[in-house]
Design a protein around this motif. Structure first.
Motif, PDB file in Angstrom:
ATOM      1  N   MET A 391       0.928  -1.255  -0.185  1.00 17.25           N
ATOM      2  CA  MET A 391      -0.151   0.051   0.159  1.00 17.25           C
ATOM      3  C   MET A 391       0.793   1.141   0.054  1.00 17.25           C
ATOM      4  O   MET A 391       1.998   1.174   0.781  1.00 17.25           O
ATOM      5  CB  MET A 391      -1.064  -0.051   1.217  1.00 17.25           C
ATOM      6  N   ALA A 392       0.538   2.391  -0.719  1.00 15.39           N
ATOM      7  CA  ALA A 392       1.304   3.471  -0.785  1.00 15.39           C
ATOM      8  C   ALA A 392       1.265   4.231   0.405  1.00 15.39           C
ATOM      9  O   ALA A 392      -0.234   4.443   0.902  1.00 15.39           O
ATOM     10  CB  ALA A 392       0.691   4.319  -1.976  1.00 15.39           C
ATOM     11  N   LEU A 393       2.189   4.578   1.195  1.00 13.28           N
ATOM     12  CA  LEU A 393       2.132   5.010   2.447  1.00 13.28           C
ATOM     13  C   LEU A 393       1.968   6.542   2.293  1.00 13.28           C
ATOM     14  O   LEU A 393       1.402   7.659   2.849  1.00 13.28           O
ATOM     15  CB  LEU A 393       3.385   4.918   3.283  1.00 13.28           C
ATOM     16  N   SER A 394       2.922   7.218   1.277  1.00 12.87           N
ATOM     17  CA  SER A 394       2.755   8.472   0.627  1.00 12.87           C
ATOM     18  C   SER A 394       2.314   8.749  -0.566  1.00 12.87           C
ATOM     19  O   SER A 394       2.217   7.938  -1.226  1.00 12.87           O
ATOM     20  CB  SER A 394       4.115   9.196   0.967  1.00 12.87           C
ATOM     21  N   PRO A 395       1.929  10.142  -1.072  1.00 10.56           N
ATOM     22  CA  PRO A 395       1.696  10.296  -2.452  1.00 10.56           C
ATOM     23  C   PRO A 395       2.915   9.800  -3.269  1.00 10.56           C
ATOM     24  O   PRO A 395       3.998  10.252  -2.962  1.00 10.56           O
ATOM     25  CB  PRO A 395       1.450  11.605  -2.588  1.00 10.56           C
ATOM     26  N   LEU A 396       2.426   9.212  -4.494  1.00  9.07           N
ATOM     27  CA  LEU A 396       3.584   8.965  -5.228  1.00  9.07           C
ATOM     28  C   LEU A 396       3.539   9.684  -6.548  1.00  9.07           C
ATOM     29  O   LEU A 396       2.521   9.778  -7.434  1.00  9.07           O
ATOM     30  CB  LEU A 396       3.127   7.385  -5.775  1.00  9.07           C
ATOM     31  N   ARG A 397       4.492  10.664  -6.505  1.00  9.11           N
ATOM     32  CA  ARG A 397       4.443  11.708  -7.862  1.00  9.11           C
ATOM     33  C   ARG A 397       5.737  11.759  -8.670  1.00  9.11           C
ATOM     34  O   ARG A 397       6.270  12.765  -8.943  1.00  9.11           O
ATOM     35  CB  ARG A 397       4.304  13.118  -7.122  1.00  9.11           C
ATOM     36  N   PRO A 398       6.473  10.940  -9.150  1.00 11.23           N
ATOM     37  CA  PRO A 398       5.948   9.458  -9.113  1.00 11.23           C
ATOM     38  C   PRO A 398       6.663   8.711  -7.786  1.00 11.23           C
ATOM     39  O   PRO A 398       6.375   7.717  -7.538  1.00 11.23           O
ATOM     40  CB  PRO A 398       6.410   8.867 -10.206  1.00 11.23           C
ATOM     41  N   ALA A 399       7.504   9.513  -7.273  1.00 11.10           N
ATOM     42  CA  ALA A 399       8.601   8.857  -6.110  1.00 11.10           C
ATOM     43  C   ALA A 399       7.801   8.856  -4.540  1.00 11.10           C
ATOM     44  O   ALA A 399       6.972   9.959  -4.528  1.00 11.10           O
ATOM     45  CB  ALA A 399      10.052   9.406  -6.074  1.00 11.10           C
ATOM     46  N   GLY A 400       8.002   7.941  -3.804  1.00 15.94           N
ATOM     47  CA  GLY A 400       7.293   8.185  -2.715  1.00 15.94           C
ATOM     48  C   GLY A 400       7.792   6.895  -1.865  1.00 15.94           C
ATOM     49  O   GLY A 400       8.722   6.247  -2.033  1.00 15.94           O
ATOM     50  N   THR A 401       6.807   6.658  -0.702  1.00 11.35           N
ATOM     51  CA  THR A 401       7.242   5.340   0.100  1.00 11.35           C
ATOM     52  C   THR A 401       5.887   4.542   0.032  1.00 11.35           C
ATOM     53  O   THR A 401       4.771   5.231  -0.111  1.00 11.35           O
ATOM     54  CB  THR A 401       7.433   5.770   1.644  1.00 11.35           C
ATOM     55  N   ALA A 402       6.127   3.334   0.103  1.00 14.50           N
ATOM     56  CA  ALA A 402       5.195   2.311   0.014  1.00 14.50           C
ATOM     57  C   ALA A 402       5.473   1.104   1.334  1.00 14.50           C
ATOM     58  O   ALA A 402       6.548   1.098   1.628  1.00 14.50           O
ATOM     59  CB  ALA A 402       4.802   1.592  -1.096  1.00 14.50           C
ATOM     60  N   VAL A 403       4.231   0.599   1.750  1.00 14.58           N
ATOM     61  CA  VAL A 403       4.594  -0.590   2.584  1.00 14.58           C
ATOM     62  C   VAL A 403       4.391  -1.829   2.041  1.00 14.58           C
ATOM     63  O   VAL A 403       3.326  -1.922   1.528  1.00 14.58           O
ATOM     64  CB  VAL A 403       3.934  -0.219   4.043  1.00 14.58           C
ATOM     65  N   ILE A 404       5.324  -2.525   1.733  1.00 16.50           N
ATOM     66  CA  ILE A 404       5.353  -3.891   1.127  1.00 16.50           C
ATOM     67  C   ILE A 404       5.554  -5.012   2.229  1.00 16.50           C
ATOM     68  O   ILE A 404       6.888  -5.018   2.653  1.00 16.50           O
ATOM     69  CB  ILE A 404       6.145  -3.741  -0.031  1.00 16.50           C
ATOM     70  N   GLU A 405       4.658  -5.626   2.464  1.00 12.27           N
ATOM     71  CA  GLU A 405       4.981  -7.106   3.322  1.00 12.27           C
ATOM     72  C   GLU A 405       5.467  -6.376   4.602  1.00 12.27           C
ATOM     73  O   GLU A 405       6.380  -6.901   5.416  1.00 12.27           O
ATOM     74  CB  GLU A 405       5.957  -8.008   2.798  1.00 12.27           C
ATOM     75  N   GLY A 406       4.778  -5.207   5.309  1.00 16.86           N
ATOM     76  CA  GLY A 406       5.150  -4.775   6.681  1.00 16.86           C
ATOM     77  C   GLY A 406       6.273  -3.839   6.594  1.00 16.86           C
ATOM     78  O   GLY A 406       6.791  -3.483   7.580  1.00 16.86           O
ATOM     79  N   LYS A 407       7.334  -3.732   5.477  1.00 23.25           N
ATOM     80  CA  LYS A 407       8.125  -2.947   5.316  1.00 23.25           C
ATOM     81  C   LYS A 407       8.045  -1.714   4.515  1.00 23.25           C
ATOM     82  O   LYS A 407       7.498  -1.807   3.640  1.00 23.25           O
ATOM     83  CB  LYS A 407       9.415  -3.743   4.959  1.00 23.25           C
ATOM     84  N   ARG A 408       8.660  -0.558   5.141  1.00 14.67           N
ATOM     85  CA  ARG A 408       8.736   0.427   4.279  1.00 14.67           C
ATOM     86  C   ARG A 408       9.822   0.481   3.176  1.00 14.67           C
ATOM     87  O   ARG A 408      10.857   0.150   3.149  1.00 14.67           O
ATOM     88  CB  ARG A 408       9.072   1.768   5.000  1.00 14.67           C
TER      89      ARG A 408
END
Length: 451
Positions: A391-408
């Motif tokens: 899930m995207a944690l921050s807006p992707l414009r296009p770069a940002g942060t997501a949580v994948i399998e519980g990790k940032r």
């Protein structure tokens, strides 16, 4: 359900602001006889004590008091608070009697000299009012002269010897038969009465009441509320540096370690206690809480939204402004905050090097080195993430942060904007570049069917 760091920080901000709501105090009961208000003036002289005495004098006025008795036992404290309390005594339309039951040292002697009458118990003393810094060093000559002039004025206003009052402050003043040059003057109960700096020696509370022509049934005792006790504790110049150290250290540890936990709670609680105590003491208004909350929000934006440090700088400036604005002595507060910040930085460096906080620091420091003797080695890829969902944690414009399998994970979108909290899927990994695609409900159903 776990609450994120941002949620917990905002919750703590809300709780800090909610602490501002003052407790409703019961109206003082009207006295049906000759009301004599008995107010303790003990421990350290600071802004919290000034607020407590101000309430006591207001209640005495509303209760139709004919006399106010201040039971004093103090070694002094803050000069600014003492000046405020002295003015309170001078301007009181109700006669004020100070009953020195133990000590009236330093700022305590100045307060006593502003009273209409001074009574002293056997073994009590007053004087030694030389101003000193918080480190115990003598104040500069300008401050000594200022404080000596205030002591003189307080003594003159009640027909007491101004030279003796000044001699309690100025070492260079010589008083024949009483004080040599280079000494500080302190008077015992007997000396104070002999020199007419005090009215009478009393052996107990009953003697004090007889002096003001009152009966024990006339006494209305004014005690400190819990909030006033907190305010007195927090506004102490010895407690403020500790709160700053605890607050800064807690927040620093929180930002250097993953997740949100006990250090962050302790850090925010220390600053919350600082503001709450100063609010109760009448020093901090709503604007200081707004500045503090705005500073925390700006720091959160800096942490979770990629930027150029502007939000972080504005957040820090807002926090510093709120702390200084809430202080009685703004220069002292600013100096103490800077010293506490420097000590915190030194402490964190030691902790990182000696006490095993290196894992948390790795998020901020590039540890991989390229050495031409061993060849240039690229960072290991993360191709195992391909196909994983998150899930995207921050807006992707296009770069940002997501949580994948519980990790940032730092990611970039395949194309276009992806709002936060949107399900995403890793579609490619190019070196350190993790490419994700936003998922729709139909995509989720397709993926489920394929599995």
């Amino acid at each position: 359900m776990r609450m994120g760091r941002a949620g917990l920080l905002l919750l703590l901000c809300f709780l800090t602001l909610s602490m501002m709501i003052p407790a409703v105090q019961a109206e003082p009961e009207a006295s049906h006889g000759r009301a004599v208000y008995w107010i303790p003036l003990d421990q350290e002289v600071e802004q919290g004590l000034a607020r407590f005495l101000d309430r006591g004098f207001r209640e005495a006025k509303e209760g139709g008091a004919e006399a106010i008795i201040l039971e004093m036992d103090t070694l002094g404290g803050d000069v600014a608070a003492a000046l405020e309390i002295g003015k309170l005594l001078r301007t009181s339309k109700i006669p004020v009697t100070v009953y020195i039951k133990g000590e009236a040292i330093s700022a305590g002697s100045y307060i006593a000299l502003n009273a209409d009458h001074i009574l002293m118990a056997p073994g009590s003393a007053m004087g030694a009012a030389e101003p000193r810094t918080i480190t115990g060093e003598r104040a500069d000559p300008k401050t000594v002269a200022f404080w000596a002039s205030n002591m003189r004025a307080a003594a003159e206003a009640h027909d007491r010897d101004p030279e003796i009052a000044a001699g309690m402050v100025d070492r260079n003043l010589e008083i024949k038969g009483l004080k040599k040059k280079g000494e500080l003057l302190s008077l015992s109960a007997g000396q104070a009465i002999q020199r007419k700096m005090a009215d009478r020696m009393v052996k107990g509370d009953a003697d004090v009441l007889r002096f003001v022509k009152a009966h024990p049934s006339d006494v209305v005792r004014v005690d400190q509320t819990l909030s006033e006790q907190v305010a007195r504790f927090v506004t102490s110049p010895y407690v403020i540096p500790v709160l700053f150290m605890v607050g800064l250290a807690g927040l620093a540890i929180e930002f250097l370690t993953p997740g949100f936990g006990l250090p962050g709670v302790i850090g925010l609680s220390a600053f919350g206690l600082y503001f709450f105590g100063h609010y109760l003491a009448g020093l901090a208004g709503m604007e200081t809480f707004v500045l503090f909350a705005a500073g925390l929000i700006l720091l959160l934006i800096e942490i979770f939204v990629p930027g150029f440090g502007i939000f972080g700088i504005l957040g820090l400036l807002s926090l510093v402004a709120s702390i200084v604005a809430a202080a009685a002595d703004r220069m002292f507060s600013l100096t103490t905050l800077v010293v506490a910040l420097l000590l915190t930085v030194v402490g964190m460096i030691i902790a990182v090097r000696r006490l095993g906080l290196k894992r948390g620091v790795k998020r901020f420091v590039l540890h991989t080195a390229q050495d031409n003797t061993t060849g240039y080695v690229a960072q290991p890829g993360r191709r195992e993430l391909i196909g994983k969902q998150g899930m995207a944690l921050s807006p992707l414009r296009p770069a940002g942060t997501a949580v994948i399998e519980g990790k940032r994970v730092d990611v970039v979108s395949e194309g276009g904007f992806i709002p936060p909290r949107t399900p995403v899927k890793v579609v490619d990994v190019q070196g350190l570049r993790v490419v994700v695609r936003g998922l729709t409900s139909s995509d989720d159903g397709a993926d489920s069917g394929s599995r």
